[in-house]
Scaffold this motif. Structure first.
Motif, PDB file in Angstrom:
ATOM      1  N   LYS A  17       0.853  -1.183   0.000  1.00 45.63           N
ATOM      2  CA  LYS A  17       0.000   0.000   0.000  1.00 45.63           C
ATOM      3  C   LYS A  17       0.892   1.237   0.000  1.00 45.63           C
ATOM      4  CE  LYS A  17      -3.835  -2.222   2.433  1.00 45.63           C
ATOM      5  NZ  LYS A  17      -4.759  -2.164   3.587  1.00 45.63           N
ATOM      6  N   ALA A  30      -3.572   7.717   2.601  1.00 44.54           N
ATOM      7  CA  ALA A  30      -3.428   6.447   1.882  1.00 44.54           C
ATOM      8  C   ALA A  30      -3.816   6.680   0.427  1.00 44.54           C
ATOM      9  CB  ALA A  30      -4.322   5.378   2.507  1.00 44.54           C
ATOM     10  N   VAL A  31      -2.974   6.252  -0.488  1.00 47.33           N
ATOM     11  CA  VAL A  31      -3.282   6.390  -1.906  1.00 47.33           C
ATOM     12  C   VAL A  31      -4.375   5.380  -2.255  1.00 47.33           C
ATOM     13  CG1 VAL A  31      -2.378   6.202  -4.253  1.00 47.33           C
ATOM     14  CG2 VAL A  31      -0.948   7.163  -2.427  1.00 47.33           C
ATOM     15  N   PRO A  32      -5.484   5.814  -2.873  1.00 43.98           N
ATOM     16  CA  PRO A  32      -6.555   4.873  -3.237  1.00 43.98           C
ATOM     17  C   PRO A  32      -6.027   3.733  -4.108  1.00 43.98           C
ATOM     18  CG  PRO A  32      -7.274   7.153  -3.544  1.00 43.98           C
ATOM     19  CD  PRO A  32      -5.805   7.205  -3.246  1.00 43.98           C
ATOM     20  N   GLU A  33      -6.584   2.548  -3.884  1.00 40.34           N
ATOM     21  CA  GLU A  33      -6.124   1.370  -4.638  1.00 40.34           C
ATOM     22  C   GLU A  33      -6.186   1.589  -6.143  1.00 40.34           C
ATOM     23  OE1 GLU A  33      -7.296  -2.712  -3.888  1.00 40.34           O
ATOM     24  OE2 GLU A  33      -7.590  -2.172  -1.781  1.00 40.34           O
ATOM     25  N   ALA A  34      -7.234   2.296  -6.598  1.00 39.27           N
ATOM     26  CA  ALA A  34      -7.418   2.497  -8.033  1.00 39.27           C
ATOM     27  C   ALA A  34      -6.276   3.301  -8.660  1.00 39.27           C
ATOM     28  CB  ALA A  34      -8.751   3.204  -8.292  1.00 39.27           C
ATOM     29  N   ALA A  36      -3.086   3.454  -7.067  1.00 37.38           N
ATOM     30  CA  ALA A  36      -1.805   3.018  -6.514  1.00 37.38           C
ATOM     31  C   ALA A  36      -0.859   2.509  -7.603  1.00 37.38           C
ATOM     32  CB  ALA A  36      -2.026   1.941  -5.455  1.00 37.38           C
ATOM     33  N   LEU A  58      -4.985  13.852  -7.968  1.00 39.51           N
ATOM     34  CA  LEU A  58      -5.104  13.292  -6.619  1.00 39.51           C
ATOM     35  C   LEU A  58      -4.401  14.186  -5.607  1.00 39.51           C
ATOM     36  CD1 LEU A  58      -5.691  10.940  -4.595  1.00 39.51           C
ATOM     37  CD2 LEU A  58      -3.468  10.004  -5.272  1.00 39.51           C
TER      38      LEU A  58
END
Length: 218
Positions: A17, A30-34, A36, A58
């Motif tokens: 992550k 936290a960087v969004p999964e979409a 990352a 972002l």
């Protein structure tokens, strides 16, 4: 390893992550999964370049990137090396600092943290002494151990940032520098900071700090 993408913002990968620390806002993101994958692909490029449009957006939405800021960079990568010796400092010398003097130091640090942003507080450390050459382990250990033993006489609650900065100031009075390290763990999310020299973790145990991925060191 972490990336210094802006003068006030750093980033690391912990347990697959991505996390950002923005000193200006005193916040972790936290960087969004979409996004990352796109972020990591940019960070891992072998050449310096501007971030993709979605990453720039972002950063702007999170107020990490604002008008007037320099362009984010993927070129500044830094590594944190954990000390080679694993035991905690020992051998307190009560002549190093008295209880009242230590209470005043901690109270002053507590006040400073509430009056300034984290970015401002860390900027004030810029003139700290250089990291000690090997051979001063005993003196530095005695200062750290004395701080720890006297600490219980101060009514202000312990806090990793407060105590790291106060110990850092005490070390500086004796002509010693240290590295202040911030780290994160992913699941569950946690953040922590500590002081270290090339030889010792000064105010924590190696086993504890090793659970965290460094996101900033200075």
């Amino acid at each position: 390893m972490f990336w210094r993408i802006l003068p006030h913002a750093t980033e690391c990968s912990a347990s697959d992550k991505l996390f950002l620390l923005d000193l200006r806002q005193d916040r972790y993101f936290a960087v969004p999964e979409a996004l990352a994958g796109s972020m990591l692909e940019w960070l891992d490029r072998r050449y310096a370049c501007a971030p993709p449009h979605d990453i720039r957006e972002l950063l702007a939405r999170a107020r990490i990137l604002r008008d007037g800021d320099p362009d984010p960079t993927n070129a500044l990568k830094e590594r944190v090396t954990f000390p080679t010796e694993l035991e905690r400092p020992s051998g307190a010398d009560h002549r190093i600092i008295g209880r009242l003097a230590l209470s005043a130091l901690i109270a002053g640090t507590w006040t400073k943290l509430r009056a300034r942003s984290l970015q401002g507080v860390l900027a004030s450390r810029a003139a700290r002494p250089a990291l000690p050459a090997r051979g001063h382990r005993n003196e530095i250990s005695a200062i750290a151990a004395s701080y720890d033993e006297r600490r219980s006489s101060t009514p202000i609650s312990r806090n990793c940032l407060l105590d790291s900065l106060a110990l850092d100031a005490l070390l500086a009075r004796h002509g010693f520098g240290a590295t202040l390290v911030f780290g994160v763990c992913a699941t569950p999310f946690g953040a922590h900071c500590w002081l270290q020299t090339p030889e010792l973790v000064l105010n924590d145990s190696y086993d504890h700090v090793a659970r965290f991925t460094p996101i900033l060191a200075q």
